[in-house]
Enzyme design. Structure first.
Site, mmCIF file in Angstrom:
data_model
loop_
_atom_site.group_PDB
_atom_site.id
_atom_site.type_symbol
_atom_site.label_atom_id
_atom_site.label_comp_id
_atom_site.label_asym_id
_atom_site.label_seq_id
_atom_site.Cartn_x
_atom_site.Cartn_y
_atom_site.Cartn_z
ATOM 1 C CB THR A 110 57.897 14.901 -0.722
ATOM 2 O OG1 THR A 110 56.682 14.172 -0.834
ATOM 3 C CG2 THR A 110 58.112 15.765 -1.933
ATOM 4 C CE LYS B 38 47.343 22.343 14.302
ATOM 5 N NZ LYS B 38 48.213 21.357 14.938
ATOM 6 C CG ASP C 52 50.367 21.740 17.881
ATOM 7 O OD1 ASP C 52 49.530 21.324 18.712
ATOM 8 O OD2 ASP C 52 50.075 21.982 16.692
ATOM 9 C CB SER D 148 37.881 17.859 18.639
ATOM 10 O OG SER D 148 38.736 18.502 19.538
ATOM 11 N N GLY E 82 58.665 12.451 8.846
ATOM 12 C CA GLY E 82 57.704 13.436 8.341
ATOM 13 C C GLY E 82 58.331 14.813 8.294
ATOM 14 C CB ALA E 83 59.264 17.035 6.087
HETATM 15 P P1 NAP Z 1 51.150 17.872 7.254
HETATM 16 O O1 NAP Z 1 51.678 19.240 7.485
HETATM 17 O O2 NAP Z 1 50.224 17.623 6.134
HETATM 18 O O3 NAP Z 1 52.427 16.882 7.113
HETATM 19 C C1 NAP Z 1 52.260 15.516 6.943
HETATM 20 C C2 NAP Z 1 53.615 14.830 6.764
HETATM 21 O O4 NAP Z 1 53.365 13.433 6.710
HETATM 22 C C3 NAP Z 1 54.326 15.192 5.502
HETATM 23 O O5 NAP Z 1 55.702 15.119 5.734
HETATM 24 C C4 NAP Z 1 53.892 14.092 4.530
HETATM 25 O O6 NAP Z 1 54.876 13.760 3.584
HETATM 26 C C5 NAP Z 1 53.756 12.909 5.445
HETATM 27 N N1 NAP Z 1 52.725 11.967 4.983
HETATM 28 C C6 NAP Z 1 51.397 12.214 4.850
HETATM 29 N N2 NAP Z 1 50.748 11.096 4.454
HETATM 30 C C7 NAP Z 1 51.693 10.135 4.319
HETATM 31 C C8 NAP Z 1 51.651 8.773 3.932
HETATM 32 N N3 NAP Z 1 50.499 8.180 3.604
HETATM 33 N N4 NAP Z 1 52.811 8.093 3.884
HETATM 34 C C9 NAP Z 1 53.978 8.688 4.213
HETATM 35 N N5 NAP Z 1 54.086 9.981 4.595
HETATM 36 C C10 NAP Z 1 52.959 10.693 4.645
HETATM 37 O O7 NAP Z 1 50.385 17.324 8.547
HETATM 38 P P2 NAP Z 1 50.659 17.696 10.082
HETATM 39 O O8 NAP Z 1 49.855 18.876 10.456
HETATM 40 O O9 NAP Z 1 52.129 17.715 10.292
HETATM 41 O O10 NAP Z 1 49.983 16.439 10.817
HETATM 42 C C11 NAP Z 1 50.591 15.169 10.743
HETATM 43 C C12 NAP Z 1 49.945 14.232 11.765
HETATM 44 O O11 NAP Z 1 50.150 14.746 13.063
HETATM 45 C C13 NAP Z 1 48.421 14.084 11.599
HETATM 46 O O12 NAP Z 1 48.093 12.746 11.847
HETATM 47 C C14 NAP Z 1 47.870 14.987 12.701
HETATM 48 O O13 NAP Z 1 46.584 14.561 13.138
HETATM 49 C C15 NAP Z 1 48.919 14.770 13.779
HETATM 50 N N6 NAP Z 1 48.979 15.850 14.769
HETATM 51 C C16 NAP Z 1 48.768 15.502 16.066
HETATM 52 C C17 NAP Z 1 48.823 16.471 17.043
HETATM 53 C C18 NAP Z 1 48.604 16.082 18.471
HETATM 54 O O14 NAP Z 1 48.389 16.978 19.316
HETATM 55 N N7 NAP Z 1 48.669 14.808 18.810
HETATM 56 C C19 NAP Z 1 49.085 17.813 16.705
HETATM 57 C C20 NAP Z 1 49.319 18.117 15.368
HETATM 58 C C21 NAP Z 1 49.263 17.129 14.402
HETATM 59 P P3 NAP Z 1 55.161 14.618 2.243
HETATM 60 O O15 NAP Z 1 56.163 15.651 2.640
HETATM 61 O O16 NAP Z 1 55.669 13.617 1.306
HETATM 62 O O17 NAP Z 1 53.840 15.201 1.824
#
Ligand code: NAP
Length: 305
Positions: free
Chosen positions: A156, A71, A107, A19, A130-131
């Site tokens: 999904t 979170k 965020d 991090s 994404g969702a």
């Molecule tokens: P999350 O709640 O698990 O949601 C992930 C989403 O991505 C879901 O919609 C999931 O689809 C989809 N997904 C996951 N793997 C996939 C794949 N291989 N192919 C296609 N779709 C996929 O995760 P999150 O907390 O939103 O985080 C998502 C990303 O954002 C991560 O990489 C995280 O590190 C990043 N992030 C960055 C910041 C920043 O400050 N830059 C802050 C927060 C998060 P389904 O609905 O089908 O499961």
């Protein structure tokens, strides 16, 4: 004040070893002259969230940043949660005020602050890929600033339908195979981990033929180097926002919540500059390491010839 008496802040989750938060926050403490009062480090942990909360209280940890996978689960365990964090359904920032744990979400501010440096958001058409949790923060943020969500692309459909229902959205719910429709949006935000190191590193959720120079492409994926999506969006002349910028902008808000220092314009500028510097240092360090590994790899190959 000695080091042991400093107020402790932590980034909590798994994995958090790499991090950028400690480097960013400690640099900001120095910049505002409070490095002898606050200290920021990582807590890489996989135990239950209840135990984590108990330990924060027992040890009198001043401030925390929560990442995956905590979170959502932390929300119901806090003494007070900000209305915005409740609507998003996730807390990434906790402040301990004399044993009372207060939760916030920064965020969405990281997303909105980054986008507003490039464009006013009012009336802009936004497509989300994404969702999950990051999508929720993005949707909350852009709606708050008067933008319109036109499409959500996700793997999904049930997850997308639930998300759209909860935010009362009247948008197109699409599969990732319909991604060409994102071309008509002003802003496209990838909130999936596609492109992330160790997940699908060289892949992109949005092929470059569907990106144009009139668009803003935002990739929340956290990477010191450009992801495939950011590289291709730059090639196509689009304006871009990378995940590290979101990390930086949300951390600025987190800094003021944790320290209680007044976020005057001058203080914000100093914090931003210090944090930007810390990210740049980390980037240079990572490039040196990659160079070194490449050199060692070539020597090894040479030896085995
Ligand atoms: P999350 O709640 O698990 O949601 C992930 C989403 O991505 C879901 O919609 C999931 O689809 C989809 N997904 C996951 N793997 C996939 C794949 N291989 N192919 C296609 N779709 C996929 O995760 P999150 O907390 O939103 O985080 C998502 C990303 O954002 C991560 O990489 C995280 O590190 C990043 N992030 C960055 C910041 C920043 O400050 N830059 C802050 C927060 C998060 P389904 O609905 O089908 O499961």
């Amino acid at each position: 004040m000695t080091t042991t008496e400093r107020k402790k802040c932590l980034v909590i989750g798994h994995p958090v070893i790499h991090s950028l938060s400690p480097a960013m926050h400690n640099a900001a403490y120095k910049a505002l002259g409070v490095a002898d009062e606050f200290d920021y480090s990582t807590w890489d942990v996989q135990s239950g969230i209840e135990e984590i909360v108990e330990e924060i209280k027992a040890k009198g940890i001043r401030g925390c940043a929560f990442t995956m996978p905590y979170k959502k689960d932390i929300v119901s365990l806090l003494d007070w949660v900000d209305e915005t964090a409740k609507e998003i359904g996730a807390v990434n920032t906790v402040v301990n005020e004399g044993g009372i744990l207060r939760g916030y979400n920064t965020d969405w501010l990281g997303i909105v602050d980054s986008l507003e440096r490039l464009s006013d958001l009012k009336g802009k058409k936004v497509a989300i890929i994404g969702a999950g949790g990051a999508a929720r923060a993005a949707i909350y943020g852009v709606l708050e600033r008067g933008a319109i969500i036109t499409d959500i692309f996700n793997r999904t459909p049930e997850h997308t339908e639930k998300l759209a229902r909860e935010f009362g959205l009247n948008c197109a719910i699409r599969g990732l195979d319909e991604i060409k429709e994102a071309r008509s949006a002003d802003i496209v935000i990838n909130t999936t981990p596609i492109g992330m190191k160790g997940v699908a590193e060289d892949e992109t959720p949005l092929p470059k033929e569907f990106i144009g120079p009139d668009q803003i492409v935002f990739d929340v994926v956290y990477s010191l180097e450009d992801t495939q999506l950011i590289k291709e969006a730059k090639d196509k002349g689009a304006k871009v926002v990378a995940g590290t910028e979101m990390v930086l902008r949300q951390a600025v808000h987190q800094f003021f919540l944790h320290t209680g220092i007044e976020p005057t314009e001058d203080n914000r500028k100093k914090v931003e500059q210090a944090m930007e510097g810390a990210i740049e240092e980390a980037r240079e360090e990572s490039r040196k390491e990659i160079k070194q590994e490449t050199k060692e790899g070539s020597r090894e190959k040479e030896k085995n010839r």
